[in-house]
Design an enzyme around this catalytic site. Structure first.
Site, PDB file in Angstrom:
ATOM      1  N   HIS A  28       0.853  -1.191   0.000  1.00 57.18           N
ATOM      2  CA  HIS A  28       0.000   0.000   0.000  1.00 57.18           C
ATOM      3  C   HIS A  28       0.891   1.244   0.000  1.00 57.18           C
ATOM      4  O   HIS A  28       0.595   2.232  -0.679  1.00 57.18           O
ATOM      5  CB  HIS A  28      -0.888   0.043   1.251  1.00 57.18           C
ATOM      6  N   LYS A 139      -0.988  -7.307  -7.915  1.00 64.69           N
ATOM      7  CA  LYS A 139      -1.194  -8.631  -7.299  1.00 64.69           C
ATOM      8  C   LYS A 139      -2.628  -9.093  -7.573  1.00 64.69           C
ATOM      9  O   LYS A 139      -2.870 -10.248  -7.882  1.00 64.69           O
ATOM     10  CB  LYS A 139      -0.935  -8.613  -5.799  1.00 64.69           C
ATOM     11  N   GLN A 143      -8.718  -8.016 -10.546  1.00 64.40           N
ATOM     12  CA  GLN A 143      -9.394  -6.828 -10.006  1.00 64.40           C
ATOM     13  C   GLN A 143      -9.018  -5.588 -10.827  1.00 64.40           C
ATOM     14  O   GLN A 143      -9.882  -4.797 -11.218  1.00 64.40           O
ATOM     15  CB  GLN A 143      -8.996  -6.640  -8.537  1.00 64.40           C
TER      16      GLN A 143
HETATM   17  O1  PAF Z   1      -7.937  -4.497  -3.180  1.00 59.85           O
HETATM   18  C1  PAF Z   1      -8.622  -4.152  -2.179  1.00 59.85           C
HETATM   19  O2  PAF Z   1      -8.092  -3.895  -1.102  1.00 59.85           O
HETATM   20  C2  PAF Z   1     -10.136  -4.054  -2.330  1.00 59.85           C
HETATM   21  O3  PAF Z   1     -10.628  -5.028  -3.175  1.00 59.85           O
HETATM   22  C3  PAF Z   1     -10.603  -2.652  -2.762  1.00 59.85           C
HETATM   23  C4  PAF Z   1     -10.103  -2.298  -4.144  1.00 59.85           C
HETATM   24  C5  PAF Z   1     -10.126  -1.609  -1.756  1.00 59.85           C
HETATM   25  C6  PAF Z   1     -12.147  -2.600  -2.798  1.00 59.85           C
HETATM   26  O4  PAF Z   1     -12.697  -2.870  -1.551  1.00 59.85           O
END
Ligand code: PAF
Length: 279
Positions: A28, A139, A143
């Site tokens: 992050h 990763k 998504q």
């Molecule tokens: O990747 C994540 O942490 C989650 O899927 C996200 C994109 C914050 C959506 O809740």
């Protein structure tokens, strides 16, 4: 949050958003740093989104430690944290975003409804934060692919930026779920990345048969992790369909495995290879 972002938007400031579910770690941090470099203002969202967890998944157990997330964001010089309650985000909603075929393979095949939940919350976060750019790690390859499609399909006026996977020194990709692993599971988990790297090397040495690569990856994962494999194979990087015959180009080699009670995912992709060559 909308007022704050609206004022910034009117003042002509660019806003970078890093959507997260908290339990912040180095991966992050790398997204936040990138957002910091490219925008006037940075928002990190911290929300464990119930809509993306299925029955029997780890919604209740998912790590939550807002104080440590806040300290993390302060160190990274984030301008605003958006940390809504579940009621604020979902007050009797009647509308969801539904993802088509892209959600039918890889993780989507094992987590029905998961990507609808992700897409719905991400669409809301984009509207709430009025961001210029949004940052996601590679990763969660599927998504990222789905969110890019969402932005096109629903005409979101923002740029979706995919960022390299951040790994521990032994190759394990950072994940909030790594903290569930026992010492022994942690040692075994490293073979997920080793297997995928091996598959990528085979591909780069000229192996064209996706099936052969998939078999070798699965063998390495099963023999060394002892875990239950949800999927492991070679996928088209764009359609996310599994490749069963000859590989052309633009692929992602990906897997998901349960090690003990922890489900881990990882991948190696043409997308990430191209990013590393650009450096
Ligand atoms: O990747 C994540 O942490 C989650 O899927 C996200 C994109 C914050 C959506 O809740």
């Amino acid at each position: 949050m909308q007022k704050w972002s609206g004022a910034a938007f009117k003042a002509g400031k660019s806003i970078g958003v890093v959507p997260t579910m908290g339990a912040l770690h180095e991966a992050h941090g790398s997204l936040i740093k990138r957002a910091r470099q490219e925008n006037d203002l940075v928002i990190t969202t911290v929300f464990v989104n119930p809509a993306q967890f299925g029955p029997g998944e780890d919604y209740e157990a998912y790590p939550r430690d807002f104080n440590s997330d806040r300290e993390f964001c302060e160190k990274e010089k984030v301008d605003a944290i958006f940390h809504p309650s579940t009621d604020e985000m979902y007050a009797n909603p009647q509308t969801v975003v539904k993802i088509g075929k892209l959600a039918s393979t890889m993780c989507g095949a094992f987590r029905p409804g998961h990507f609808d939940g992700v897409a719905t919350v991400v669409a809301k976060l984009f509207n709430i934060t009025k961001s210029t750019r949004a940052y996601f790690g590679l990763k969660d390859y599927q998504q990222l692919r789905i969110i890019k499609q969402l932005a096109v399909d629903l005409n979101f006026d923002l740029e979706i930026i995919g960022c390299p996977i951040i790994r521990e020194s032994d190759g394990l990709a950072f994940s909030s779920r790594n903290r569930y692993l026992s010492e022994d599971e942690r040692r075994r988990a490293v073979y997920l990345n080793k297997a995928l790297k091996h598959g990528w090397q085979l591909y780069r040495k000229g192996e064209k048969k996706a099936g052969k690569i998939a078999i070798e990856i699965r063998d390495i994962i099963s023999e060394n992790t002892g875990g239950k494999i949800d999927y492991a194979g070679v996928y088209d990087a764009d359609s996310l369909e599994e490749i069963s015959g000859d590989i052309k180009e633009n692929i992602v080699i990906a897997a998901a495995v349960h090690i003990g009670k922890t489900r881990l995912i990882d991948n190696v992709s043409s997308y990430e290879e191209a990013l590393s060559q650009k450096k």
